[in-house]
Design a protein around this motif. Structure first.
Motif, PDB file in Angstrom:
ATOM      1  N   ASP A  71       0.833  -1.202   0.000  1.00  0.00           N
ATOM      2  CA  ASP A  71       0.000   0.000   0.000  1.00  0.00           C
ATOM      3  C   ASP A  71       0.870   1.256   0.000  1.00  0.00           C
ATOM      4  O   ASP A  71       0.719   2.136  -0.855  1.00  0.00           O
ATOM      5  N   CYS A  72       1.806   1.318   0.930  1.00  0.00           N
ATOM      6  CA  CYS A  72       2.594   2.537   1.111  1.00  0.00           C
ATOM      7  C   CYS A  72       3.526   2.834  -0.055  1.00  0.00           C
ATOM      8  O   CYS A  72       3.814   3.995  -0.345  1.00  0.00           O
ATOM      9  N   CYS A  77       0.695   5.806   1.963  1.00  0.00           N
ATOM     10  CA  CYS A  77      -0.106   4.939   2.831  1.00  0.00           C
ATOM     11  C   CYS A  77      -1.543   5.446   2.868  1.00  0.00           C
ATOM     12  O   CYS A  77      -1.945   6.176   3.782  1.00  0.00           O
ATOM     13  N   ASP A  78      -2.342   5.048   1.879  1.00  0.00           N
ATOM     14  CA  ASP A  78      -3.685   5.595   1.725  1.00  0.00           C
ATOM     15  C   ASP A  78      -4.758   4.528   1.530  1.00  0.00           C
ATOM     16  O   ASP A  78      -5.890   4.838   1.177  1.00  0.00           O
ATOM     17  N   ALA A  79      -4.409   3.263   1.755  1.00  0.00           N
ATOM     18  CA  ALA A  79      -5.343   2.139   1.603  1.00  0.00           C
ATOM     19  C   ALA A  79      -5.838   1.964   0.176  1.00  0.00           C
ATOM     20  O   ALA A  79      -6.846   1.299  -0.059  1.00  0.00           O
ATOM     21  N   ALA A 126      -6.594   3.050   5.976  1.00  0.00           N
ATOM     22  CA  ALA A 126      -5.142   3.251   5.914  1.00  0.00           C
ATOM     23  C   ALA A 126      -4.513   3.043   7.282  1.00  0.00           C
ATOM     24  O   ALA A 126      -3.450   2.419   7.403  1.00  0.00           O
ATOM     25  N   ARG A 151      -4.264   8.965   9.342  1.00  0.00           N
ATOM     26  CA  ARG A 151      -4.331   8.889   7.877  1.00  0.00           C
ATOM     27  C   ARG A 151      -5.787   8.836   7.416  1.00  0.00           C
ATOM     28  O   ARG A 151      -6.660   8.369   8.144  1.00  0.00           O
ATOM     29  N   ASP A 153      -8.274   7.885   3.762  1.00  0.00           N
ATOM     30  CA  ASP A 153      -8.268   6.917   2.663  1.00  0.00           C
ATOM     31  C   ASP A 153      -8.383   7.598   1.303  1.00  0.00           C
ATOM     32  O   ASP A 153      -9.122   8.583   1.144  1.00  0.00           O
ATOM     33  N   PRO A 306       1.033  10.337   3.637  1.00  0.00           N
ATOM     34  CA  PRO A 306      -0.324  10.061   4.115  1.00  0.00           C
ATOM     35  C   PRO A 306      -1.285  11.183   3.750  1.00  0.00           C
ATOM     36  O   PRO A 306      -0.883  12.346   3.636  1.00  0.00           O
TER      37      PRO A 306
END
Length: 322
Positions: A71-72, A77-79, A126, A151, A153, A306
């Motif tokens: 993801d990151c 890192c935002d899902a 996230a 964070r 999403d 993020p």
């Protein structure tokens, strides 16, 4: 601006941040107590679900850790890795590095449903990924660290970005160093984060070339793996990344590299007569140093671009935008 006016302004900003955090919104930065008021049971809910999932299947710890990494490394890192395809974008799940490989989505769904029941619309997907990764490492005997939270999403995903940004198991050392450098990591941090391969498994398709064609591999090790990975077929058959203690998070990965028992080409590249040999040797004999550095590097990874404040959203279903 006079000192008195500056003081009033600073006080206003501080009070505003407190109010935002109460309602589960970010103040432009991540904090360790972000859900302290808005969802005080968030961390315990995540931890309980992760421990249960790993207890049922040890491999799930590695899978949740890998979800966080994948993801990151793609737009932060935002899902975004959790999003299913839509009519407006093709998600990351079908990228070459992820298809038929990433797993643990159902565990994240379960955690999200529990959090929505306890604190509707508060905890981001996230943040779930970041906390679940930490708790997975701990559940397998690895180090813990303080996770910074807040964070939000993403509302889109990119298969192309995933294809381009996620390091390949076929990469040579220089390519690995560059791939991590592009995300702000040093060569040492690349070696540190690669230690996540002390647990988990890989598909035959990804290491067949190494066990049949490479010379920088222990002969007995190669022979044992060939029994699970024939020269043709069985592409999806699995072998452990760490041949010695695969269900534990320890420093055996580095010991294996020193003994030419790295399963993936990219793994063994870390100890192949290049610039990272000394770091591998150090970690192979000093597990506490590896644990400390890994925890620090994971905090840094969790801070990759993020979304905070009013950016993005808090998805109620991690698989789709609201």
């Amino acid at each position: 601006m006079t000192q008195s006016k500056m003081a009033v302004s600073d006080c206003y900003k501080a009070c505003l941040c407190v109010l935002l955090m109460v309602f589960g919104l970010a103040c432009g930065q991540l904090t360790s107590n972000f859900y302290g008021t808005s969802c005080p049971t968030a961390l315990s809910i995540i931890r309980s679900a992760v421990v249960s999932a790993v207890y049922k299947e040890h491999r799930m710890g590695a899978s949740l850790l890998r979800l966080h990494f994948h993801d990151c490394f793609v737009n932060g890192c935002d899902a975004s890795v959790l999003l299913d395809d839509t009519s407006s974008f093709t998600g990351e799940k079908t990228a070459a590095a992820n298809t038929n490989s990433l797993r643990g989505f159902e565990v994240i769904d379960d955690i999200k449903s529990k959090l929505e029941a306890a604190c509707p619309g508060v905890v981001s997907c996230a943040d779930i990924l970041v906390v679940a990764a930490r708790d997975s490492v701990v559940s397998l005997g690895g180090p813990s660290w303080t996770v910074e939270l807040g964070r939000r999403d993403s509302t889109t995903a990119s298969k192309d970005a995933a294809t381009q940004d996620i390091p390949s198991p076929l990469m040579d050392l220089n390519a690995l160093i560059k791939a991590f450098s592009d995300k702000g990591f040093t060569a040492k941090e690349m070696v540190t984060l690669s230690g996540a391969h002390t647990t988990g498994q890989a598909r035959c398709q990804l290491f067949r070339g190494r066990i049949y064609n490479e010379t920088t591999i222990d002969t007995d090790f190669a022979t044992s793996v060939k029994s699970k990975c024939p020269s043709l077929g069985n592409d999806d058959d699995l072998s452990p990344l760490d041949v010695t203690t695969n269900v534990l998070f320890d420093n055996a990965y580095y010991k294996n590299l020193v003994n030419k028992k790295g399963l993936l080409h990219s793994d063994q590249q870390l100890f192949s007569g290049g610039s990272t040999d000394s770091q591998v040797t150090s970690y192979s004999t000093n597990p506490s140093s590896f644990f400390q550095d890994f925890a620090t590097a994971m905090v840094k990874m969790g801070n990759l671009s993020p979304l905070t404040g009013s950016s993005g959203q808090i998805r109620t279903n991690c698989r789709k935008v609201n």
